[in-house]
Design an enzyme around this catalytic site. Structure first.
Site, mmCIF file in Angstrom:
data_model
loop_
_atom_site.group_PDB
_atom_site.id
_atom_site.type_symbol
_atom_site.label_atom_id
_atom_site.label_comp_id
_atom_site.label_asym_id
_atom_site.label_seq_id
_atom_site.Cartn_x
_atom_site.Cartn_y
_atom_site.Cartn_z
ATOM 1 N N SER A 50 -2.404 11.616 -3.741
ATOM 2 C CA SER A 50 -1.173 11.094 -4.347
ATOM 3 C C SER A 50 -0.628 12.149 -5.308
ATOM 4 O O SER A 50 -1.359 13.060 -5.722
ATOM 5 C CB SER A 50 -1.461 9.800 -5.120
ATOM 6 N N ASP A 82 0.106 11.637 -0.104
ATOM 7 C CA ASP A 82 0.316 10.188 -0.077
ATOM 8 C C ASP A 82 1.536 9.843 -0.941
ATOM 9 O O ASP A 82 1.591 10.232 -2.113
ATOM 10 C CB ASP A 82 -0.950 9.506 -0.624
ATOM 11 N N HIS A 180 -0.637 -2.361 -2.984
ATOM 12 C CA HIS A 180 -1.653 -1.498 -3.585
ATOM 13 C C HIS A 180 -2.375 -2.240 -4.714
ATOM 14 O O HIS A 180 -1.759 -2.993 -5.455
ATOM 15 C CB HIS A 180 -0.993 -0.236 -4.166
ATOM 16 N N THR A 233 -8.131 1.701 -4.089
ATOM 17 C CA THR A 233 -8.649 0.900 -5.199
ATOM 18 C C THR A 233 -10.116 0.506 -5.003
ATOM 19 O O THR A 233 -10.907 0.509 -5.951
ATOM 20 C CB THR A 233 -7.781 -0.372 -5.360
HETATM 21 P P1 13P Z 1 -5.244 0.323 -2.167
HETATM 22 O O1 13P Z 1 -5.403 1.057 -3.471
HETATM 23 O O2 13P Z 1 -4.787 -1.072 -2.357
HETATM 24 O O3 13P Z 1 -6.482 0.408 -1.332
HETATM 25 O O4 13P Z 1 -4.066 1.056 -1.364
HETATM 26 C C1 13P Z 1 -4.165 2.422 -1.097
HETATM 27 C C2 13P Z 1 -2.929 2.953 -0.479
HETATM 28 O O5 13P Z 1 -2.243 2.271 0.254
HETATM 29 C C3 13P Z 1 -2.569 4.354 -0.757
HETATM 30 O O6 13P Z 1 -1.346 4.721 -0.193
#
Ligand code: 13P
Length: 284
Positions: A50, A82, A180, A233
């Site tokens: 990210s 990302d 997310h 997450t």
């Molecule tokens: P989570 O953090 O809910 O697993 O989502 C990750 C995500 O979609 C990253 O683009």
């Protein structure tokens, strides 16, 4: 081995009924954990970066760490931006060796999303870089949408047709109600829209917000053409819960290896479970 091909990995998943996991990275331990498990499970894997993580690690360190991991790996490793927010960010990542990117123009009006995504695709494809785009709005669970707002945030299948055709993207993240972060209740996914987008576009689809989606829903989504699933997450919680337990148990601990090591093992366990669930084990 050199970086794997994003497009090939997703196409193979689509053809053979499995999804490739994108696991976001935050530091050296994260990278090691994910790449080690991918090798142990003989699975292709996507390391998600990210903009926040790139800022935290420093793009130079991130790129060097992941390149080293990929060279040591005997399964394909893909380094993927990302939720890239701009054309400039995409170019920067390419300069540092990324071979695929996500451009997230979903917060723009539809026409502007098409324009930005197409500009990114045109530049990327001329360099052999693959692109994921997003349609609809994939929020955070804190968003707590009303029924109307939820409806408005979901992908519109007829827009997906135009989006895929006019931008030339290699993969599409359609908003189907996943989010997310940790879900408050059971996520309510719009599988009908997923099926419609698949039928109308045939493009490999990406499911964001993979944390906390029940296993049966994950399998259902894969059966409807999802060939990449993002998880972040869950690994963060696995790591942090383990480190917190160690701190609670041992007030004297000061050697970082004594808690970072177990934290890394906890990430490995979480990633292994997802790789098996997604069906990508044994595919590399
Ligand atoms: P989570 O953090 O809910 O697993 O989502 C990750 C995500 O979609 C990253 O683009």
């Amino acid at each position: 081995m050199p970086f794997g091909s994003f497009k090939e990995a997703l196409q193979d998943g689509l053809q053979n009924g499995y999804a490739v996991g994108q696991f976001n990275i935050n530091n050296l331990e994260w990278t090691q954990a994910i790449v080690e498990v991918a090798n142990e499970e003989r699975s292709p894997v996507i390391l998600g970066a990210s903009e926040g993580a790139i800022k935290y690690m420093g793009i130079e360190y991130m790129s060097a760490i992941v390149k080293t991991a990929a060279e040591m790996s005997t399964v394909p490793i893909i380094l993927h931006l990302d939720h890239g927010g701009s054309y400039e960010m995409v170019l920067k990542c390419i300069r540092y060796g990324f071979t695929s990117v996500m451009i997230d123009g979903s917060h723009h009006p539809f026409e502007k999303n098409i324009e930005l995504t197409k500009r990114v695709v045109d530049a990327c494809h001329s360099l052999g870089i693959h692109v994921e785009g997003e349609l609809g709005r994939i929020g955070g669970v804190e968003d707590d949408l009303t029924v109307d707002a939820r409806e408005a945030s979901l992908v519109r299948p007829e827009e997906a047709v135009r989006f895929v055709r006019e931008t030339g993207i290699d993969a599409l993240a359609p908003a189907i109600g996943s989010a997310h972060g940790h879900y408050k209740g059971k996520p309510d996914l719009a599988f009908d829209r997923l099926a419609q987008v698949r039928d109308l576009t045939g493009v490999p689809m990406v499911l964001h917000g993979g944390t906390g989606i029940p296993d049966d829903d994950i399998r259902h989504a894969i059966s409807l053409g999802v060939s990449k699933i993002n998880v972040n997450t869950e690994n963060q919680s696995a790591f942090t819960n383990t480190v917190r337990e160690i701190f609670d148990r041992d007030k004297e601990v000061y050697d970082p290896r004594k808690y970072l090591g177990p934290g890394r093992s906890a990430i490995k366990d979480a990633v292994r479970a997802k790789i098996r669930l997604f069906g990508s084990a044994g595919r590399a």
